[in-house]
Design an enzyme around this catalytic site. Structure first.
Site, PDB file in Angstrom:
ATOM      1  N   TRP A 113       0.457  -1.883   8.797  1.00 62.06           N
ATOM      2  CA  TRP A 113      -0.275  -1.839   7.524  1.00 62.06           C
ATOM      3  C   TRP A 113      -0.312  -0.391   7.074  1.00 62.06           C
ATOM      4  O   TRP A 113      -0.416   0.524   7.905  1.00 62.06           O
ATOM      5  CB  TRP A 113      -1.696  -2.377   7.708  1.00 62.06           C
ATOM      6  CG  TRP A 113      -1.714  -3.792   8.182  1.00 62.06           C
ATOM      7  CD1 TRP A 113      -1.928  -4.231   9.451  1.00 62.06           C
ATOM      8  CD2 TRP A 113      -1.478  -4.969   7.396  1.00 62.06           C
ATOM      9  NE1 TRP A 113      -1.846  -5.600   9.496  1.00 62.06           N
ATOM     10  CE2 TRP A 113      -1.576  -6.078   8.249  1.00 62.06           C
ATOM     11  CE3 TRP A 113      -1.202  -5.176   6.043  1.00 62.06           C
ATOM     12  CZ2 TRP A 113      -1.394  -7.387   7.810  1.00 62.06           C
ATOM     13  CZ3 TRP A 113      -1.037  -6.486   5.600  1.00 62.06           C
ATOM     14  CH2 TRP A 113      -1.131  -7.569   6.472  1.00 62.06           C
ATOM     15  N   THR A 114      -0.246  -0.181   5.758  1.00 60.19           N
ATOM     16  CA  THR A 114      -0.030   1.194   5.308  1.00 60.19           C
ATOM     17  C   THR A 114      -1.166   1.778   4.477  1.00 60.19           C
ATOM     18  O   THR A 114      -0.958   2.749   3.758  1.00 60.19           O
ATOM     19  CB  THR A 114       1.301   1.276   4.527  1.00 60.19           C
ATOM     20  OG1 THR A 114       1.287   0.295   3.482  1.00 60.19           O
ATOM     21  CG2 THR A 114       2.487   1.038   5.424  1.00 60.19           C
ATOM     22  N   HIS A 120      -5.898 -11.110  -1.881  1.00 60.15           N
ATOM     23  CA  HIS A 120      -5.023  -9.933  -1.792  1.00 60.15           C
ATOM     24  C   HIS A 120      -3.949  -9.934  -2.876  1.00 60.15           C
ATOM     25  O   HIS A 120      -2.778  -9.692  -2.594  1.00 60.15           O
ATOM     26  CB  HIS A 120      -4.358  -9.878  -0.412  1.00 60.15           C
ATOM     27  CG  HIS A 120      -5.270  -9.384   0.674  1.00 60.15           C
ATOM     28  ND1 HIS A 120      -5.617  -8.062   0.828  1.00 60.15           N
ATOM     29  CD2 HIS A 120      -5.921 -10.047   1.663  1.00 60.15           C
ATOM     30  CE1 HIS A 120      -6.431  -7.928   1.862  1.00 60.15           C
ATOM     31  NE2 HIS A 120      -6.641  -9.118   2.385  1.00 60.15           N
ATOM     32  N   ARG A 172       0.835  -1.206   0.000  1.00 63.70           N
ATOM     33  CA  ARG A 172       0.000   0.000   0.000  1.00 63.70           C
ATOM     34  C   ARG A 172       0.868   1.254   0.000  1.00 63.70           C
ATOM     35  O   ARG A 172       0.539   2.251  -0.615  1.00 63.70           O
ATOM     36  CB  ARG A 172      -0.923   0.015   1.217  1.00 63.70           C
ATOM     37  CG  ARG A 172      -2.181  -0.818   1.092  1.00 63.70           C
ATOM     38  CD  ARG A 172      -1.921  -2.296   0.876  1.00 63.70           C
ATOM     39  NE  ARG A 172      -3.126  -3.088   0.990  1.00 63.70           N
ATOM     40  CZ  ARG A 172      -3.463  -3.778   2.094  1.00 63.70           C
ATOM     41  NH1 ARG A 172      -2.659  -3.802   3.146  1.00 63.70           N
ATOM     42  NH2 ARG A 172      -4.575  -4.458   2.125  1.00 63.70           N
ATOM     43  N   ASP A 196      -0.900   0.144  12.862  1.00 64.58           N
ATOM     44  CA  ASP A 196      -1.626   1.109  12.029  1.00 64.58           C
ATOM     45  C   ASP A 196      -2.846   1.648  12.775  1.00 64.58           C
ATOM     46  O   ASP A 196      -3.426   2.634  12.367  1.00 64.58           O
ATOM     47  CB  ASP A 196      -2.052   0.482  10.692  1.00 64.58           C
ATOM     48  CG  ASP A 196      -2.834  -0.819  10.862  1.00 64.58           C
ATOM     49  OD1 ASP A 196      -2.545  -1.574  11.814  1.00 64.58           O
ATOM     50  OD2 ASP A 196      -3.735  -1.084  10.046  1.00 64.58           O
ATOM     51  N   ASP A 218       0.268  -7.295  -2.183  1.00 61.34           N
ATOM     52  CA  ASP A 218      -1.103  -7.077  -1.729  1.00 61.34           C
ATOM     53  C   ASP A 218      -1.830  -6.300  -2.814  1.00 61.34           C
ATOM     54  O   ASP A 218      -1.253  -6.068  -3.881  1.00 61.34           O
ATOM     55  CB  ASP A 218      -1.132  -6.339  -0.375  1.00 61.34           C
ATOM     56  CG  ASP A 218      -2.353  -6.722   0.459  1.00 61.34           C
ATOM     57  OD1 ASP A 218      -3.478  -6.664  -0.062  1.00 61.34           O
ATOM     58  OD2 ASP A 218      -2.176  -7.093   1.632  1.00 61.34           O
ATOM     59  N   GLU A 274      -8.340 -13.297   4.696  1.00 60.29           N
ATOM     60  CA  GLU A 274      -9.445 -12.549   4.092  1.00 60.29           C
ATOM     61  C   GLU A 274      -9.722 -12.961   2.645  1.00 60.29           C
ATOM     62  O   GLU A 274      -9.829 -12.122   1.760  1.00 60.29           O
ATOM     63  CB  GLU A 274      -9.141 -11.050   4.149  1.00 60.29           C
ATOM     64  CG  GLU A 274      -9.004 -10.550   5.572  1.00 60.29           C
ATOM     65  CD  GLU A 274      -8.603  -9.085   5.659  1.00 60.29           C
ATOM     66  OE1 GLU A 274      -9.132  -8.401   6.534  1.00 60.29           O
ATOM     67  OE2 GLU A 274      -7.759  -8.643   4.874  1.00 60.29           O
TER      68      GLU A 274
HETATM   69  C1  ACM Z   1      -4.595  -9.042   8.229  1.00 58.51           C
HETATM   70  O1  ACM Z   1      -4.555  -8.053   8.980  1.00 58.51           O
HETATM   71  N1  ACM Z   1      -5.480  -9.102   7.256  1.00 58.51           N
HETATM   72  C2  ACM Z   1      -3.701 -10.156   8.416  1.00 58.51           C
END
Ligand code: ACM
Ligand code: ZN
Length: 716
Positions: free
Chosen positions: A433-434, A239, A128, A395, A157, A302
């Site tokens: 996570w960005t 993803h 990201r 994040d 991703d 996911e």
């Molecule tokens: C994740 O945060 N989807 C591993």
């Protein structure tokens, strides 16, 4: 650790006698060279490195005494950590304080040290946001300083493919770039929140980048030199939008790489086509050449199964393999990769979704949706890395996961009963996570100081950890971060989020603000504070309602996250003839957010003596309203923690103290308020959708620690 009195001063005349043939001493030399201007190559061999006969590979002994330092370790990793400790013991000298005799001094000390966990990690999402070589090396240095040893590199991703693969050049020619930062991909036309963030920064430009193989090799070597293993993550089966846009033949039949349903999670490799596995195995072959890590991460979180449900290739696969449903298909997919990796002497790591439909033979589970996946895997005799959203998601905002909360993390949770189960926990990891991190500065801000807290949690045993002690050590440590050029989140003052204006007057009193190394500035006109705003010097007397905003202004003029205190008018009331407990009204129905309770008629109303779900309706979808009076036993500052699954809200005296609305798993959100002794109207709202519910309220106040709000304080 034992302080033995006196101190040792590093001098240019000194040198290192490396009897153990380590490489760690070179790190000490080069750090001295860049910081002090001498490289410890003098003739007085005052610093000795020795091979120890016993001890774990990351353990070391450090003895600093009269004119002599001795480092002992069985392996280079231990010696390297001794060097990091020396580095931490050295003062953070400010310019002008460096003198030849007084500068580079450490206290005399004897230390025997080893980590409690073997996996001490950080994950960085480069899909990201793309950080690049320079920054990644800096980050690796910072991990090393804090004795972390695992760098989980999220290279694939939906935001972009970041690693060059010779056999599939389009992965980086096409897949590494976003045409426009509004989430518009070549061939696609959609928009998801994570990309939108970047618009402000880089409006209208092609955004992206990738690592060439040479750059990857350079970073892998750089990292190995610092005893950090890079665990690459190549996401599958979900993803993976950049791969599907680059090679659409990997999609299920009749599917566009377009999220018709399921949000951005709807992009999945077809599990039916053999081509998918030919592709993934070819990609992984090149990945294994680049990364020597035993552990290889394949994501697997996911995964939206909608395309698989409709695809004839996937249907045939399920038929051929005797799989009952698409969950088993995902499990089959992961098992196939697990076996492929095991045949090459590597081990698969996946997010905890890999438990669904049956866990693959050699898989290691990274538990993120809480710790339950990790517990389940450990009970099945599988290795586990704990990285729950509750403590490890850097994040998330600081008011959700504070540094203190990170410090309270323990990867070995109570549900692990036997020693064998506990031993399955390899360690823990923070995830950055960005989607909402558009710059390097922001990444640092979200990472520090939480990473320092996590590093201590993963290294030091629980019985030796103390938050007040850590906090005290942290304050001076910030100037070290300043010197390293690391941006960080300043320690939050104890701030009420809501204040009641009682009889037209209230006080905002921020405990500890004066002890902070940064000035706190504030406004009362709704504007964001700057260095020109009023400076907080003591309790503020407030006489009208409104939003009061507070922020630290850092040395370089940047402003910390703004904290807002809402001052709300309130007319004190004392109820007559109160009875114990709160009234609970229950409503069956399906809501995605808290409903407007005024417009609803309750199914029933009962009295409860505690805040929880004991009187919930017999349904997976419902809402509840708890109402009555809260009794504050004395004047002072009260902190609240509202926990729920799903959304909830706490109001006191008609003022919102905690807004924890929206669907989510169980977690707590904090709020605070100054109260005078007496009764206050209290309301706790909550809703549940889809099963798995909870509700709790804890508080601390003058003279008592955080605990559930006891029945004696709840009235109606
Ligand atoms: C994740 O945060 N989807 C591993
Ligand atoms: Zn398919």
């Amino acid at each position: 650790m034992e302080l033995t009195g006196g101190s040792f001063t590093f001098l240019p005349s000194m040198g290192i006698d490396d009897q153990g043939d380590f490489t760690a001493d070179n790190h000490l030399r080069s750090m001295f060279n860049s910081a002090a201007g001498f490289s410890l190559s003098g003739s007085d061999k005052a610093i000795v490195f020795k091979r120890a006969d016993t001890g774990g590979e990351e353990s070391y002994r450090l003895s600093v005494g009269k004119g002599r330092i001795v480092v002992e370790a069985t392996e280079d990793a231990g010696a390297f950590y001794a060097v990091q400790t020396i580095r931490q013991l050295l003062p953070d000298l400010i310019e002008g304080q460096r003198t030849r005799t007084r500068g580079w001094t450490v206290p005399n000390v004897k230390i025997a040290d080893e980590p409690q966990f073997g996996w001490r990690g950080l994950m960085m999402d480069e899909s990201r946001h793309f950080f690049g070589v320079e920054y990644t090396k800096n980050l690796i240095d910072w991990l090393a300083l804090h004795k972390l040893n695992s760098f989980h590199w999220h290279l694939v991703d939906d935001g972009g493919w970041r690693v060059e693969i010779d056999k599939y050049p389009k992965l980086t020619e096409i897949g590494a770039w976003r045409e426009d930062t509004d989430g518009v991909w070549p061939g696609g036309n959609w928009n998801f929140g994570n990309i939108r963030m970047l618009v402000d920064e880089k409006q209208g430009k092609r955004y992206g980048g990738f690592y060439t193989k040479d750059q990857i090799r350079e970073i892998v070597q750089y990292s190995a030199d610092r005893h950090i293993t890079i665990v690459p993550e190549i996401e599958m089966p979900g993803h993976c939008m950049p791969a599907l846009i680059s090679y659409p033949e990997l999609l299920c039949e009749g599917v566009e790489p377009h999220p018709d349903t399921g949000g951005s999670y709807s992009n999945v490799f077809c599990a039916g086509k053999d081509l998918t596995f030919e592709f993934l195995e070819n990609v992984m072959t090149e990945v294994l050449e680049l990364f020597p890590s035993k552990f290889i991460h394949i994501g697997a979180d996911e995964v939206w199964k909608g395309h698989w449900e409709k695809c004839s290739d996937c249907a045939k696969r399920m038929d051929d393999e005797g799989l009952a449903d698409t969950h088993e298909l995902q499990s089959w997919f992961v098992r196939k990769m697990d076996k492929w990796l095991a045949d090459r002497d590597r081990r698969l790591v996946g997010w905890d979704e890999i438990l669904e439909g049956g866990l693959a033979e050699g898989a290691t589970v990274m538990s993120w949706r809480g710790v339950s996946g990790g517990v389940a895997a450990a009970k099945q005799g599988r290795d586990v890395v704990m990285s729950p959203t509750s403590h490890c998601y850097f994040d998330y905002a600081y008011n959700n996961i504070s540094t203190e909360k990170v410090y309270a993390f323990n990867p070995v949770v109570d549900d692990l009963e036997t020693d064998e189960e506990k031993a399955r926990v390899l360690g823990g990891q923070a995830n950055v996570w960005t989607e909402w991190i558009p710059t390097e500065e922001r990444a640092e801000y979200m990472t520090f100081p939480r990473l320092i807290a996590l590093a201590e949690v993963l290294w030091t045993r629980e019985e030796r950890r103390s938050w007040p002690d850590f906090q005290q050590r942290l304050l001076p440590y910030f100037s070290r971060l300043d010197r390293l050029g690391i941006n960080y989140h300043p320690v939050n003052p104890d701030l009420p989020e809501t204040a009641l204006l009682m009889n037209k007057s209230s006080v905002i009193d921020i405990a500890g603000a004066a002890d902070m190394p940064w000035p706190l500035h504030w406004t009362s006109n709704g504007a964001d504070p700057t260095k020109n705003s009023r400076r907080y010097t003591g309790p503020i007397r407030v006489t009208r309602p409104g939003l009061y905003k507070f922020a630290f202004v850092m040395k370089d003029g940047t402003v910390s996250d703004i904290r807002t205190v809402e001052v709300v008018s309130y007319r004190p009331r004392t109820p007559k003839n109160v009875k114990p407990g709160l009234k609970v009204s229950a409503y069956t129905g399906s809501w995605e957010m808290l409903p407007d309770f005024n417009s609803l008629t309750p199914e029933y109303t009962v009295v409860t003596d505690r805040i929880g779900v004991a009187f919930k309706p017999q349904s997976d979808n419902y809402a509840m309203l708890l109402k009555g009076w809260l009794y504050a036993p004395s004047d002072g500052f009260y902190r609240f923690r509202l926990g729920s699954d799903d959304g909830s809200r706490l109001t006191i005296g008609g003022a919102m103290v905690i807004d924890h609305d929206g669907p989510h798993g169980h977690n707590e959100k904090a709020g605070a308020m100054r109260l005078k002794k007496g009764f206050y109207p209290i309301e706790v709202q909550m809703f549940e959708i889809g099963g798995g519910d909870s509700l709790s309220l804890r508080w601390s106040g003058p003279g008592f620690q955080m605990k559930p709000v006891n029945p004696e304080y709840l009235w109606h």
